[in-house]
Design a protein around this motif. Structure first.
Motif, short mmCIF file in Angstrom:
data_model
loop_
_atom_site.label_atom_id
_atom_site.label_comp_id
_atom_site.label_asym_id
_atom_site.label_seq_id
_atom_site.Cartn_x
_atom_site.Cartn_y
_atom_site.Cartn_z
N GLU A 7 125.41 52.63 5.77
CA GLU A 7 124.79 53.43 6.82
C GLU A 7 123.73 52.56 7.49
O GLU A 7 123.12 51.70 6.85
CB GLU A 7 124.13 54.68 6.24
CG GLU A 7 125.11 55.71 5.70
CD GLU A 7 124.40 56.99 5.29
OE1 GLU A 7 123.78 57.64 6.16
OE2 GLU A 7 124.46 57.32 4.10
N ARG A 8 123.49 52.82 8.77
CA ARG A 8 122.55 51.96 9.47
C ARG A 8 121.71 52.75 10.46
O ARG A 8 122.06 53.86 10.86
CB ARG A 8 123.29 50.84 10.21
CG ARG A 8 124.30 51.33 11.24
CD ARG A 8 125.20 50.20 11.69
NE ARG A 8 126.22 50.63 12.64
CZ ARG A 8 126.06 50.61 13.95
NH1 ARG A 8 124.93 50.19 14.48
NH2 ARG A 8 127.04 51.02 14.74
N GLU A 9 120.58 52.16 10.81
CA GLU A 9 119.72 52.65 11.88
C GLU A 9 119.69 51.56 12.93
O GLU A 9 119.09 50.50 12.70
CB GLU A 9 118.32 52.97 11.37
CG GLU A 9 118.28 54.13 10.39
CD GLU A 9 116.89 54.36 9.82
OE1 GLU A 9 116.00 53.50 10.08
OE2 GLU A 9 116.69 55.38 9.14
N THR A 14 120.15 51.04 6.37
CA THR A 14 119.07 51.95 5.98
C THR A 14 118.52 51.56 4.61
O THR A 14 119.13 50.79 3.86
CB THR A 14 119.57 53.40 5.92
OG1 THR A 14 120.60 53.49 4.90
CG2 THR A 14 120.14 53.85 7.25
N ARG A 194 115.76 65.65 17.19
CA ARG A 194 114.72 65.23 16.27
C ARG A 194 113.69 66.34 16.12
O ARG A 194 113.34 67.01 17.09
CB ARG A 194 114.02 63.97 16.79
CG ARG A 194 114.97 62.78 16.96
CD ARG A 194 115.47 62.26 15.63
NE ARG A 194 116.31 61.08 15.81
CZ ARG A 194 116.96 60.49 14.82
NH1 ARG A 194 116.86 60.97 13.59
NH2 ARG A 194 117.72 59.43 15.05
N GLU A 204 109.56 58.53 4.66
CA GLU A 204 109.12 57.16 4.93
C GLU A 204 107.71 56.88 4.45
O GLU A 204 107.28 55.72 4.44
CB GLU A 204 109.19 56.90 6.45
CG GLU A 204 110.58 57.08 7.04
CD GLU A 204 110.58 56.95 8.56
OE1 GLU A 204 109.55 56.50 9.10
OE2 GLU A 204 111.58 57.31 9.18
#
Length: 323
Positions: A7-9, A14, A194, A204
């Motif tokens: 998975e990525r941002e 990530t 969001r 985070e």
């Protein structure tokens, strides 16, 4: 070969993916095999530069004109088709909602077993794995043996540290285009909204201050907010506090809320029910503030202050401000 779903941002993997790569590399090393990854190209491609530091040998970019957004069945079918072509001994995905969902579709397509929420995996003879997994919301640990031609695995979230490989690799890249049908796009993400939240998101934050029923009411969270501001962190809450309407659900930490992995977690007036501990078990250090020395949270904390949070937190705020 061990195949890992990334998975990525944007173009970067990530944090949960990097945790998963620690496990995937251990499995690949245990089997004496390579570690390859699969990522969905979408509007941009995954940057492979960082992956070499984690021992990745090859990156498969899934390319398809209908895969710009997330479609769980189509993504699962794509990974399943790639797995059929490259024949990995294991397919590993991050321990996230998306990782679990994609791998579940892979298992249904390939008719192979999937083990989720693993906290430890040992490679044994004949390609079998000895597993330890969280079950029943983390209230017990299951020991199991899993044997299959291809094994599907996900780690428990924040259970494995992010560790780079001893030697850096130079991953090769290739494209993979799956054959997909219209029915596999019946569920897909059309837009992402969001949350209108201020400050650092719980997932985070490196410092989290938690408030439970012992806080006593919504106004008393002001002193926790002040402590969080002084420490550069954010405020979370127990389910009991959320149920009372003192904090929004976005602030809830636990099995049905956020999973956190801060450097330090300071729960104030929280009893430490199993469901809450599932959410904060990724914390590196827990400093609990509670009037009850026998509370479950005290037993599980690294450090504890036994006393009234309404006296301790203001004193703590004053001391930090002076320092």
């Amino acid at each position: 070969m061990t195949l890992a779903f990334v998975e990525r941002e944007g173009s970067d993997p990530t944090e949960e993916t990097l945790e998963m790569l620690t496990l995937a590399r251990e499995l690949a090393d245990g089997d004496g095999e390579s570690l390859d990854v699969v990522a969905f190209a979408g509007g941009s491609r995954l940057s492979v530069d960082e992956l070499g530091a984690y021992g990745v040998d090859e990156v498969y970019h899934v390319v398809h004109d209908r895969l710009d957004g997330y479609a769980p069945e189509a993504w699962g079918e794509s990974v399943a088709q790639l797995a059929s072509d490259v024949d990995p001994s294991a397919v590993v995905a991050p321990g996230t909602d998306r990782g679990h969902e994609v791998l579940a579709h892979v298992g249904a397509t390939l008719d192979v077993p999937m083990a989720a929420n693993c906290i430890g995996i040992d490679v044994v003879e004949d390609g079998a794995y000895e597993l330890r997994r969280n079950r029943w919301g983390g209230s017990l640990i299951e020991h199991a043996r899993l044997e299959a031609g291809t094994t599907l695995l996900t780690p428990a979230e924040h259970e494995f540290p992010i560790e780079k490989a001893e030697s850096t690799t130079d991953p090769s890249e290739s494209e993979f285009t799956p054959s997909l049908e219209d029915t596999q796009f019946r569920v897909q993400v059309e837009r992402v909204e969001r949350a209108d939240e201020e400050g650092i998101p719980l997932g985070e934050a490196r410092v989290v201050i938690g408030g439970g029923r012992g806080v006593g009411g919504p106004d008393a969270y002001d002193q926790l907010e002040e402590l969080a501001d002084l420490l550069g962190g954010t405020v979370g809450a127990s389910r009991a506090a959320v149920n009372e309407g003192w904090r929004p659900h976005d602030d809830q930490i636990g099995q049905t809320g956020a999973k956190i992995s801060p450097d330090i977690y300071i729960p104030c007036g929280i009893s430490g029910a199993v469901q809450h501990m599932v959410g904060c078990k990724g914390a590196e250090t827990i400093l609990a503030i509670n009037t009850d020395p026998e509370a479950a949270i005290i037993q599980k904390a690294d450090y504890a202050v036994i006393g009234d949070l309404h006296e301790i937190v203001p004193e703590l705020n004053d001391t930090i401000r002076e320092a």
